[in-house]
Design a protein around this motif. Structure first.
Motif, PDB file in Angstrom:
ATOM      1  N   SER A 157       0.847  -1.195   0.000  1.00 36.64           N
ATOM      2  CA  SER A 157       0.000   0.000   0.000  1.00 36.64           C
ATOM      3  C   SER A 157       0.880   1.242   0.000  1.00 36.64           C
ATOM      4  N   ILE A 158       0.280   2.370  -0.353  1.00 42.05           N
ATOM      5  CA  ILE A 158       1.011   3.637  -0.413  1.00 42.05           C
ATOM      6  C   ILE A 158       1.209   4.183   0.996  1.00 42.05           C
ATOM      7  N   ALA A 159       2.446   4.583   1.294  1.00 42.68           N
ATOM      8  CA  ALA A 159       2.729   5.255   2.558  1.00 42.68           C
ATOM      9  C   ALA A 159       2.827   6.762   2.356  1.00 42.68           C
ATOM     10  N   SER A 160       3.361   7.176   1.210  1.00 43.66           N
ATOM     11  CA  SER A 160       3.431   8.605   0.871  1.00 43.66           C
ATOM     12  C   SER A 160       3.758   8.739  -0.612  1.00 43.66           C
ATOM     13  N   GLY A 161       3.586   9.939  -1.142  1.00 42.90           N
ATOM     14  CA  GLY A 161       3.872  10.179  -2.544  1.00 42.90           C
ATOM     15  C   GLY A 161       2.697   9.807  -3.430  1.00 42.90           C
ATOM     16  N   HIS A 162       2.979   9.576  -4.695  1.00 39.33           N
ATOM     17  CA  HIS A 162       1.924   9.239  -5.643  1.00 39.33           C
ATOM     18  C   HIS A 162       2.183   7.850  -6.254  1.00 39.33           C
ATOM     19  N   LEU A 163       2.716   6.967  -5.441  1.00 34.66           N
ATOM     20  CA  LEU A 163       3.066   5.626  -5.903  1.00 34.66           C
ATOM     21  C   LEU A 163       1.820   4.799  -6.234  1.00 34.66           C
ATOM     22  N   ASP A 164       1.877   4.117  -7.364  1.00 35.51           N
ATOM     23  CA  ASP A 164       0.884   3.103  -7.719  1.00 35.51           C
ATOM     24  C   ASP A 164       1.632   1.775  -7.642  1.00 35.51           C
ATOM     25  N   PRO A 165       1.541   1.058  -6.501  1.00 34.35           N
ATOM     26  CA  PRO A 165       2.432  -0.083  -6.272  1.00 34.35           C
ATOM     27  C   PRO A 165       2.142  -1.300  -7.145  1.00 34.35           C
ATOM     28  N   LEU A 166       3.218  -2.031  -7.396  1.00 38.85           N
ATOM     29  CA  LEU A 166       3.186  -3.293  -8.118  1.00 38.85           C
ATOM     30  C   LEU A 166       3.906  -4.329  -7.263  1.00 38.85           C
ATOM     31  N   VAL A 167       3.354  -5.553  -7.193  1.00 41.36           N
ATOM     32  CA  VAL A 167       4.046  -6.668  -6.535  1.00 41.36           C
ATOM     33  C   VAL A 167       4.073  -7.840  -7.504  1.00 41.36           C
ATOM     34  N   ALA A 168       5.171  -8.577  -7.489  1.00 42.30           N
ATOM     35  CA  ALA A 168       5.318  -9.723  -8.386  1.00 42.30           C
ATOM     36  C   ALA A 168       6.227 -10.757  -7.739  1.00 42.30           C
ATOM     37  N   LEU A 169       5.764 -11.990  -7.647  1.00 44.57           N
ATOM     38  CA  LEU A 169       6.616 -13.081  -7.194  1.00 44.57           C
ATOM     39  C   LEU A 169       7.262 -13.684  -8.435  1.00 44.57           C
ATOM     40  N   ALA A 212       3.198 -14.846 -10.308  1.00 46.22           N
ATOM     41  CA  ALA A 212       1.954 -14.104 -10.072  1.00 46.22           C
ATOM     42  C   ALA A 212       2.321 -12.644  -9.831  1.00 46.22           C
ATOM     43  N   TRP A 213       1.399 -11.739 -10.189  1.00 45.91           N
ATOM     44  CA  TRP A 213       1.654 -10.315  -9.994  1.00 45.91           C
ATOM     45  C   TRP A 213       0.327  -9.572  -9.881  1.00 45.91           C
ATOM     46  N   ASN A 214       0.422  -8.342  -9.368  1.00 37.49           N
ATOM     47  CA  ASN A 214      -0.778  -7.518  -9.236  1.00 37.49           C
ATOM     48  C   ASN A 214      -0.371  -6.056  -9.066  1.00 37.49           C
ATOM     49  N   ASP A 215      -1.123  -5.149  -9.677  1.00 38.03           N
ATOM     50  CA  ASP A 215      -0.866  -3.721  -9.448  1.00 38.03           C
ATOM     51  C   ASP A 215      -2.146  -2.941  -9.164  1.00 38.03           C
ATOM     52  N   ASP A 216      -3.259  -3.614  -9.029  1.00 32.94           N
ATOM     53  CA  ASP A 216      -4.521  -2.982  -8.622  1.00 32.94           C
ATOM     54  C   ASP A 216      -5.376  -4.034  -7.927  1.00 32.94           C
ATOM     55  N   HIS A 217      -5.918  -3.662  -6.784  1.00 28.99           N
ATOM     56  CA  HIS A 217      -6.749  -4.594  -6.028  1.00 28.99           C
ATOM     57  C   HIS A 217      -8.121  -3.967  -5.813  1.00 28.99           C
ATOM     58  N   ASP A 218      -9.141  -4.599  -6.386  1.00 29.82           N
ATOM     59  CA  ASP A 218     -10.514  -4.107  -6.244  1.00 29.82           C
ATOM     60  C   ASP A 218     -10.642  -2.646  -6.667  1.00 29.82           C
ATOM     61  N   GLY A 219      -9.945  -2.285  -7.748  1.00 26.88           N
ATOM     62  CA  GLY A 219     -10.040  -0.923  -8.244  1.00 26.88           C
ATOM     63  C   GLY A 219      -9.274   0.097  -7.434  1.00 26.88           C
ATOM     64  N   GLN A 220      -8.492  -0.365  -6.453  1.00 30.15           N
ATOM     65  CA  GLN A 220      -7.716   0.546  -5.615  1.00 30.15           C
ATOM     66  C   GLN A 220      -6.243   0.473  -6.009  1.00 30.15           C
ATOM     67  N   TYR A 221      -5.439   1.397  -5.470  1.00 34.94           N
ATOM     68  CA  TYR A 221      -4.018   1.411  -5.775  1.00 34.94           C
ATOM     69  C   TYR A 221      -3.251   0.300  -5.063  1.00 34.94           C
ATOM     70  N   ASP A 222      -3.803  -0.260  -3.990  1.00 34.14           N
ATOM     71  CA  ASP A 222      -3.113  -1.341  -3.287  1.00 34.14           C
ATOM     72  C   ASP A 222      -2.870  -2.518  -4.222  1.00 34.14           C
ATOM     73  N   ALA A 223      -1.749  -3.231  -3.998  1.00 35.26           N
ATOM     74  CA  ALA A 223      -1.424  -4.426  -4.769  1.00 35.26           C
ATOM     75  C   ALA A 223      -1.431  -5.631  -3.828  1.00 35.26           C
ATOM     76  N   VAL A 224      -2.061  -6.723  -4.264  1.00 36.78           N
ATOM     77  CA  VAL A 224      -2.275  -7.891  -3.396  1.00 36.78           C
ATOM     78  C   VAL A 224      -1.947  -9.166  -4.150  1.00 36.78           C
ATOM     79  N   LEU A 225      -1.310 -10.106  -3.441  1.00 42.05           N
ATOM     80  CA  LEU A 225      -0.981 -11.408  -4.020  1.00 42.05           C
ATOM     81  C   LEU A 225      -1.325 -12.532  -3.051  1.00 42.05           C
ATOM     82  N   GLU A 226      -1.705 -13.665  -3.603  1.00 42.19           N
ATOM     83  CA  GLU A 226      -1.860 -14.909  -2.843  1.00 42.19           C
ATOM     84  C   GLU A 226      -1.367 -16.030  -3.755  1.00 42.19           C
ATOM     85  N   VAL A 227      -0.266 -16.683  -3.357  1.00 40.70           N
ATOM     86  CA  VAL A 227       0.381 -17.671  -4.216  1.00 40.70           C
ATOM     87  C   VAL A 227       0.695 -18.938  -3.425  1.00 40.70           C
TER      88      VAL A 227
END
Length: 204
Positions: A87-99, A141-156
């Protein structure tokens, strides 16, 4: 006068009592009742408990425009379930996560290399599709949007024992930057809520 002889019994009183048939029944009842009071039963074997203890680790970091941070996760076991929430802590980051796939080349994850690959794919695909094709090739697996939000979520579910690498950074679709809060967990679905607390020793 005839004197009747009386038969005498010698020995411990307990031994004397046990010569009576009813005494054996009383003794057996007492033993069974004692076991019952102490919760002991020969008919109920002890079943050992098993299973893994959930682990959760929280990391705070920062990425520059278009950059990625790579984290090592050693010692993962086949069948374990890895949960990730960024999730975003500060700035205008749109996070991405990838295993990442074990065979993925780290050189391809360099900022300039990623930019070149996305630009090359964008010549025949739109930028969103180009990013998708690149990440599908590099990551399990990867994700850069979760439920239309900027948070990125993975379950692998981990496919095999070994060390894995987790990439965290800006979405490849556009250049964003800022600080993030990364929560990772093993067999800990609470991570997906984004409100989980650290649990167990660090593993990332």
């Amino acid at each position: 006068m005839r004197i009747r002889k009386t038969k005498t019994t010698t020995g411990h009183p307990f031994i004397q009592a046990m010569t009576k048939p009813w005494a054996w029944l009383l003794f057996a009842f007492t033993v069974l009742n004692t076991f019952a009071l102490h919760g002991v039963s020969a008919a109920e074997p002890v079943i050992p408990t098993s299973g893994t203890t959930p682990r959760i680790q929280i990391i705070e970091g920062r990425v520059s425009s278009g950059g990625l941070q790579i984290y090592r996760i050693p010692g993962l076991k086949q069948g374990e379930r890895l949960y990730v929430h960024a999730s975003i802590a500060s700035g205008h980051l749109d996070p991405l996560v990838a295993l990442l796939k074990p065979e993925a080349d780290p050189a391809e994850l360099d900022r300039q290399s990623l930019r070149n690959q996305v630009e090359a794919l964008s010549r025949i695909h739109n930028p969103i599709e180009a990013s998708r094709l690149l990440l599908d090739r590099l990551a399990l697996a990867w994700n850069d949007d979760h439920d239309g939000q900027y948070d990125a979520v993975l379950e692998v579910v981990i496919p095999s024992d070994g060390e894995y690498r987790l990439a965290v950074g800006s979405t490849l679709v556009r250049k964003t930057a800022g600080a993030f809060r990364l929560t990772t967990g093993i067999d800990a679905p609470a991570v997906l809520t984004g409100d989980a607390n650290s649990m167990g020793p660090p593993f990332v």
